[in-house]
Design an enzyme around this catalytic site. Structure first.
Site, PDB file in Angstrom:
ATOM      1  N   ARG A  30       0.859  -1.189   0.000  1.00 21.70           N
ATOM      2  CA  ARG A  30       0.000   0.000   0.000  1.00 21.70           C
ATOM      3  C   ARG A  30       0.895   1.240   0.000  1.00 21.70           C
ATOM      4  O   ARG A  30       1.912   1.280   0.700  1.00 21.70           O
ATOM      5  CB  ARG A  30      -0.901   0.033   1.231  1.00 21.70           C
ATOM      6  CG  ARG A  30      -2.104  -0.889   1.169  1.00 21.70           C
ATOM      7  CD  ARG A  30      -3.142  -0.435   0.126  1.00 21.70           C
ATOM      8  NE  ARG A  30      -4.305  -1.296   0.086  1.00 21.70           N
ATOM      9  CZ  ARG A  30      -4.444  -2.343  -0.741  1.00 21.70           C
ATOM     10  NH1 ARG A  30      -3.468  -2.671  -1.570  1.00 21.70           N
ATOM     11  NH2 ARG A  30      -5.553  -3.057  -0.723  1.00 21.70           N
ATOM     12  N   GLU A  44      -3.975   7.360  -5.463  1.00 21.13           N
ATOM     13  CA  GLU A  44      -4.049   6.705  -6.778  1.00 21.13           C
ATOM     14  C   GLU A  44      -5.305   7.134  -7.499  1.00 21.13           C
ATOM     15  O   GLU A  44      -6.345   7.296  -6.848  1.00 21.13           O
ATOM     16  CB  GLU A  44      -4.042   5.181  -6.590  1.00 21.13           C
ATOM     17  CG  GLU A  44      -2.741   4.698  -5.987  1.00 21.13           C
ATOM     18  CD  GLU A  44      -2.783   3.215  -5.586  1.00 21.13           C
ATOM     19  OE1 GLU A  44      -3.749   2.521  -5.927  1.00 21.13           O
ATOM     20  OE2 GLU A  44      -1.855   2.772  -4.911  1.00 21.13           O
ATOM     21  N   HIS A  74      -0.972  -0.112  -9.942  1.00 17.43           N
ATOM     22  CA  HIS A  74      -1.646  -0.979  -8.954  1.00 17.43           C
ATOM     23  C   HIS A  74      -2.210  -2.239  -9.630  1.00 17.43           C
ATOM     24  O   HIS A  74      -3.430  -2.437  -9.678  1.00 17.43           O
ATOM     25  CB  HIS A  74      -2.760  -0.203  -8.227  1.00 17.43           C
ATOM     26  CG  HIS A  74      -3.154  -0.845  -6.920  1.00 17.43           C
ATOM     27  ND1 HIS A  74      -3.540  -0.135  -5.819  1.00 17.43           N
ATOM     28  CD2 HIS A  74      -3.207  -2.152  -6.550  1.00 17.43           C
ATOM     29  CE1 HIS A  74      -3.832  -0.965  -4.825  1.00 17.43           C
ATOM     30  NE2 HIS A  74      -3.633  -2.204  -5.249  1.00 17.43           N
TER      31      HIS A  74
HETATM   32  C1  DGY Z   1      -5.549  -6.022  -2.997  1.00 21.57           C
HETATM   33  O1  DGY Z   1      -6.229  -6.999  -3.327  1.00 21.57           O
HETATM   34  O2  DGY Z   1      -5.666  -5.475  -1.901  1.00 21.57           O
HETATM   35  C2  DGY Z   1      -4.552  -5.536  -3.977  1.00 21.57           C
HETATM   36  O3  DGY Z   1      -4.067  -4.301  -3.646  1.00 21.57           O
HETATM   37  C3  DGY Z   1      -5.101  -5.531  -5.355  1.00 21.57           C
HETATM   38  O4  DGY Z   1      -4.040  -5.593  -6.279  1.00 21.57           O
END
Ligand code: DGY
Length: 322
Positions: A239, A268, A287
Site C-alpha cells: 500500500r 491513486e 496498482h
Molecule cells: C488487494 O487486493 O488489496 C490488492 O491491492 C489488489 O491488487
C-alpha cells in the site's frame, strides 16, 4: 422480494449474472471511486455491499447502512473498511486472500528485475529514438540479482511467495515480521530473521509486504532511507501510504538510495504532476499486483461466495472479522 446488493463498480459478467439470480443488484456507473454522498444515499436500503480497495467504507457509511449484513471486498487488503465499527454493527466482511498471492509475488519480481536491469528505461530509450550506439562497456548497465540480499518486510503469504522466487534467483533472503518463523521453516525456506533496523541496513533490495494499518502508516521514511545502502532499492506492492512518499522522492533525488519500483502510491491514480513520473531510477506500475485474467476471475468468484454466505448470516469463506 429479493434482497438488495450494491456494487460500487462492475464485476465480471459471470459474477453479475450469478448475483442477479439471487439479488436485486445496483451497480454504480459514474465516477470512480463512487462519491461519498452517492454512497451514503445508495447504501441506506442495501443488505449487501461489494466494494473495491479504493472505496472508503468508514463509520459514516456504516452508520448510514441501516440494513447492511455483509461487505465483500474485491481485494486482499481491507484497510479501506472500518473493520472494528463493522463488527460492532454486526456486519460481516469477506475478502480475497490466497488466490492473488502468486500474481502479486510475480509482479514484485517483475519490478525487481525491471528496476535492476533497467528494462523499462531501455524501452523508453528505444521508443524515443535514442538508442544510437550498440553494446558499449558502460551502456545501460544494471545490477546483478544473484548474490544480492533481499529484505522482505512482512512475511505473510505474499512475502513468503516472494522469498520462494528470490531463492530460485540465487538471492540471500532476510525478513522482518511481527512473528518469527520456526528455525525449521526458516531453514527450509532459506530465510533469516533480522530486526527491523537490520533489514533496512543490510538489504540490497527491500520489498514491502505488510498490510496498511495505523502502525504501518508512513513506516518507511527518511529515517530508514538514511540507514539503507546508497546502492539499495525499494519495492512496494503493498500500500502506498506505508511509505512517506515525499521522503522517498527526496531520497531518490539526492541518491540516498539507488532506485524504487512502485505499484502503489499515496494517492491513486498518480498523474504527471507526481515527481516520481520524471525519475529515471524509478519503475512505476498502476496498482496491478493481482491483475491477471486468472487471478481476477478467482477473486470475483470468491467475492460472490463471500457475499452469498454473508447475506444468510454465515461466515464468509475468507472472513476479516469473524
Ligand atoms: C488487494 O487486493 O488489496 C490488492 O491491492 C489488489 O491488487
Amino acid at each position: 422480494m429479493k434482497k438488495k446488493v450494491l456494487l460500487t463498480r462492475k464485476l465480471h459478467d459471470f459474477a453479475l449474472m450469478d448475483l442477479k439470480k439471487y439479488y436485486d443488484i445496483e451497480i454504480h456507473q459514474g465516477k470512480i471511486p463512487m462519491p461519498k454522498k452517492t454512497l451514503l444515499k445508495k447504501i441506506r436500503n442495501k443488505d449487501g455491499l461489494i466494494c473495491f480497495p479504493y472505496d472508503n467504507i468508514d463509520k459514516d457509511v456504516l452508520s448510514a447502512a441501516k440494513k447492511l449484513k455483509t461487505i465483500s471486498t474485491y481485494s486482499v487488503g481491507y484497510d479501506h473498511i472500518d473493520v472494528k465499527y463493522a463488527k460492532k454493527q454486526g456486519i460481516s466482511i469477506g475478502y480475497t486472500p490466497e488466490v492473488l498471492t502468486d500474481a502479486t509475488a510475480d509482479l514484485t519480481f517483475a519490478l525487481i528485475l525491471d528496476l535492476l536491469r533497467r528494462v523499462t528505461e531501455g524501452d523508453k530509450t528505444i521508443r524515443r529514438g535514442r538508442w544510437t550506439q550498440i553494446y558499449g562497456a558502460y551502456d545501460y548497465v544494471g545490477t546483478d540479482i544473484s548474490g544480492k540480499i533481499l529484505g522482505i518486510l512482512g512475511f505473510g503469504r505474499i512475502g513468503a511467495a516472494v522469498a520462494k522466487r528470490a531463492k530460485a534467483f540465487g538471492m540471500n533472503i532476510i525478513y522482518h515480521n511481527r512473528h518469527t518463523l520456526s528455525k525449521n521453516t526458516e531453514k527450509s525456506l532459506g530465510v533469516k530473521y533480522v530486526t527491523f533496523d537490520q533489514l533496512f541496513k543490510k538489504s540490497d533490495i527491500v520489498s514491502i509486504h505488510v498490510p496498511y494499518t495505523k502502525e504501518t502508516h508512513e513506516l518507511v521514511n527518511m529515517k530508514l532511507f538514511k540507514k539503507m545502502k546508497k546502492t539499495s532499492f525499494i519495492i512496494n506492492t503493498a500500500r502506498g501510504k506505508i511509505i512517506k512518499e515525499n521522503d522517498l522522492i527526496y531520497a531518490l533525488k539526492k541518491k540516498i538510495i539507488a532506485g524504487a519500483a512502485l505499484d502503489v502510491f499515496r494517492n491513486e491514480p498518480i498523474g504527471l504532476n507526481n515527481p516520481l513520473t520524471k525519475m529515471q531510477n524509478v519503475v512505476l506500475s498502476p496498482h496491478i499486483g493481482s491483475s491477471t485474467a486468472e487471478t481476477r476471475k478467482k477473486m470475483a468468484e470468491i467475492t460472490v461466495i463471500n457475499l452469498k454466505l454473508g447475506m444468510i448470516g454465515k461466515t464468509p469463506l475468507y472472513s476479516v472479522n469473524s
